[in-house]
Design a protein around this motif. Structure first.
Motif, PDB file in Angstrom:
ATOM      1  N   LEU A  64     -12.559  16.747  20.317  1.00 10.32           N
ATOM      2  CA  LEU A  64     -13.050  18.022  20.854  1.00 10.32           C
ATOM      3  C   LEU A  64     -12.840  19.152  19.844  1.00 10.32           C
ATOM      4  O   LEU A  64     -13.724  19.993  19.645  1.00 10.32           O
ATOM      5  N   ASN A  65     -11.672  19.168  19.222  1.00 13.14           N
ATOM      6  CA  ASN A  65     -11.396  20.223  18.234  1.00 13.14           C
ATOM      7  C   ASN A  65     -12.368  20.163  17.061  1.00 13.14           C
ATOM      8  O   ASN A  65     -12.842  21.198  16.577  1.00 13.14           O
ATOM      9  N   ARG A  66     -12.651  18.951  16.583  1.00 13.74           N
ATOM     10  CA  ARG A  66     -13.594  18.814  15.466  1.00 13.74           C
ATOM     11  C   ARG A  66     -14.962  19.367  15.858  1.00 13.74           C
ATOM     12  O   ARG A  66     -15.609  20.075  15.086  1.00 13.74           O
ATOM     13  N   PHE A 138      -2.699  22.280  25.344  1.00 14.79           N
ATOM     14  CA  PHE A 138      -3.005  23.697  25.138  1.00 14.79           C
ATOM     15  C   PHE A 138      -2.740  24.115  23.691  1.00 14.79           C
ATOM     16  O   PHE A 138      -3.520  24.862  23.088  1.00 14.79           O
ATOM     17  N   LEU A 139      -1.622  23.638  23.133  1.00 17.99           N
ATOM     18  CA  LEU A 139      -1.304  24.003  21.757  1.00 17.99           C
ATOM     19  C   LEU A 139      -2.351  23.459  20.787  1.00 17.99           C
ATOM     20  O   LEU A 139      -2.811  24.172  19.887  1.00 17.99           O
ATOM     21  N   GLN A 140      -2.736  22.192  20.961  1.00 18.25           N
ATOM     22  CA  GLN A 140      -3.740  21.618  20.075  1.00 18.25           C
ATOM     23  C   GLN A 140      -5.104  22.274  20.266  1.00 18.25           C
ATOM     24  O   GLN A 140      -5.889  22.397  19.319  1.00 18.25           O
ATOM     25  N   GLN A 141      -5.379  22.715  21.495  1.00 17.48           N
ATOM     26  CA  GLN A 141      -6.643  23.392  21.766  1.00 17.48           C
ATOM     27  C   GLN A 141      -6.766  24.686  20.963  1.00 17.48           C
ATOM     28  O   GLN A 141      -7.867  25.116  20.609  1.00 17.48           O
ATOM     29  N   ARG A 221     -18.290   9.663  27.803  1.00 18.42           N
ATOM     30  CA  ARG A 221     -18.920   8.526  27.123  1.00 18.42           C
ATOM     31  C   ARG A 221     -19.416   8.909  25.726  1.00 18.42           C
ATOM     32  O   ARG A 221     -19.346   8.109  24.789  1.00 18.42           O
ATOM     33  N   ALA A 222     -19.915  10.133  25.604  1.00 14.71           N
ATOM     34  CA  ALA A 222     -20.401  10.583  24.301  1.00 14.71           C
ATOM     35  C   ALA A 222     -19.266  10.748  23.293  1.00 14.71           C
ATOM     36  O   ALA A 222     -19.442  10.533  22.088  1.00 14.71           O
ATOM     37  N   LEU A 223     -18.095  11.132  23.783  1.00 18.51           N
ATOM     38  CA  LEU A 223     -16.937  11.322  22.906  1.00 18.51           C
ATOM     39  C   LEU A 223     -16.265  10.007  22.525  1.00 18.51           C
ATOM     40  O   LEU A 223     -15.555   9.936  21.525  1.00 18.51           O
TER      41      LEU A 223
END
Length: 494
Positions: A64-66, A138-141, A221-223
């Motif tokens: 998600l981050n990428r 939350f931190l990684q977000q 599914r896409a991820l």
């Protein structure tokens, strides 16, 4: 501007890692004062496993981050943020059950049975896993929404809060129950601080959201193709840096378990500190910033000097430091420190290639290297561990690291980065092989004078600093000789 942000990010990453390292040392001091060496051998592995559980997130957060970094601010990024929170609300609930199961199982190990702690201790410790995973989410977000520096600041706050709660618990007579407090409260504080920051960028974020739609299932599914590679990599990495301590606690009892757990903890903290620049590079690569590739190449070269000097000094100084800081009975044989240092030198020099692959989404390839390393280590651990004890397990994991990270990972990096393999190895290993004997020799000479643990730490820093300073001076001389005197040119020669 990118370079300035990168330097600031590395600064806060170093500050956070250094804080956790100091907190880890001061925790040992508290342990020595209030509890026993044998109890550390029991609780230490449990805390190591607990702290590593957030890595088992299925690979979704990094994916998600990428995508958020590639998309930039906007509707797509907001939708990814909201979906991630719905997903991680469920994962946090799952982690609570998994933590309860793992640590309840750990309570049946020979060490736990020998020390006879009250049965609720480990289940209560495990129940904090959900909170730890949610806080980590939350931190990684914050990296995905461009707040990586603030993430490191919150990690720094968590470190000192954890120590303060542990100290307070010991002072007020809570004993080993203080660990429940120190593990559960800091994640809660980080959530309360992180959410308002994220809401400034993405106002719809909530702390928990258990709603789910058919669109969320499609997004999942896409991820999955990319996330599955990350999950494999995370799972292998988690086991690589925790299962050896777990195996030692199963095979052996008494002070040998404590020695191994302590050295594993110290070298793990050192590794986290040294890879600060590596970790700060990958968002630049994921966002396809122009300077990302140039900075990555510079970090690869600098890591040769840094890891070579720092780990040679660690091999020489960690044993005397533990003897002075805690007590002679807490220090393991020098052989163990040397084996840990050799293992982390190999992983350290492969760290920038690994983070480069990570930043470019080559997670399945990374997972393959980590799995090879893990399987080799596990295959050798049982025979060598039963034969040589903790030293045998350390040798097994060193051999596994050689199989997974010494050659295959840099080769993969060179191929995908269109660079010469010989150039990659020369850029890192030649520098490390020059730095290691210089820094290690200076540290050894300093120890001959003797002194307190504070003197050992000071001289370790001086030996490392002098070696890096000499490398910087050599780079400046080469740049000046070529008629190039600005900082970027000096960094290129470094």
């Amino acid at each position: 501007m990118v370079r300035s942000i990168f330097v600031q990010t590395v600064f806060w990453r170093v500050a956070a890692a250094l804080s956790w390292a100091l907190v880890s040392l001061l925790t040992l001091k508290l342990f020595r004062r209030h509890l026993s060496l044998e109890l550390y051998g029991l609780v230490g592995p449990a805390l190591l496993v607990l702290g590593s559980l957030p890595a088992l997130d299925g690979g979704f957060r990094a994916t998600l981050n990428r995508r958020m970094l590639s998309a930039g601010a906007g509707v797509e990024s907001d939708a990814l943020t909201a979906f991630g929170q719905r997903l991680y609300s469920r994962l946090a609930l799952t982690a609570t059950g998994l933590g309860l199961l793992l640590l309840a199982t750990y309570s049946f190990t020979p060490n736990a049975q020998l020390l006879q702690l009250p049965w609720p201790f480990f289940p209560l410790l495990g129940s904090s896993c959900g909170l730890v995973v949610l806080a980590s989410s939350f931190l990684q977000q914050m990296t995905g929404v461009g707040l990586q520096r603030r993430m490191f600041i919150l990690q720094l706050i968590m470190a000192w809060t954890s120590l303060g709660l542990l100290w307070g618990g010991f002072q007020f007579g809570a004993g080993y129950w203080s660990f429940i407090l120190s593990q559960g409260v800091p994640p809660l504080i980080s959530i309360l601080l992180a959410v308002p920051m994220i809401r400034r960028v993405s106002p719809s974020v909530s702390i928990l959201d258990f709603s789910w739609t058919p669109q969320d299932t499609s997004s999942l599914r896409a991820l999955w193709p990319e996330s599955s590679g990350l999950m494999r990599m995370q799972f292998s990495t988690l086991l690589l840096y925790t299962v050896d301590v777990y195996l030692v606690s199963w095979i052996w009892t008494g002070s040998l378990v404590s020695h191994y757990a302590l050295f594993a903890n110290l070298f793990s903290r050192l590794r986290q500190l040294l890879q600060s620049a590596d970790e700060a590079v990958w968002p630049l690569l994921a966002a396809k910033r122009n300077k990302g590739e140039q900075i990555s190449a510079g970090v690869l070269r600098f890591n040769g000097w840094l890891y070579g000097a720092a780990l040679a000094v660690a091999a020489v100084c960690i044993g005397p430091f533990v003897t002075g800081f805690l007590d002679k009975k807490w220090a393991a044989a020098p052989t163990l420190a040397t084996l840990f240092a050799a293992r982390y030198l190999v992983t350290g020099l492969a760290s920038q290639p690994a983070w480069w692959l990570y930043g470019h989404g080559q997670t399945r390839s990374l997972a393959g290297h980590m799995e090879r390393e893990l399987l080799t280590s596990l295959a050798l651990s049982l025979p060598l561990g039963l034969w040589l004890g903790p030293i045998g397990i350390a040798i097994a994991f060193l051999l596994g690291t050689l199989a997974g990270s010494l050659v295959p990972l840099p080769l993969e990096y060179a191929r995908r980065n269109n660079r010469s393999t010989a150039e990659i190895f020369t850029a890192s290993w030649l520098r490390a092989l020059i730095a290691a004997p210089i820094a290690g020799g200076l540290a050894w000479l300093g120890l001959q004078v003797g002194g307190s643990w504070l003197y050992t730490v000071t001289f370790a820093g001086v030996a490392t600093g002098l070696t890096l300073g000499a490398a910087l001076a050599l780079a400046a001389w080469k740049a000046k000789k070529a008629g190039k005197i600005n900082r970027i040119d000096i960094a290129n020669y470094l």
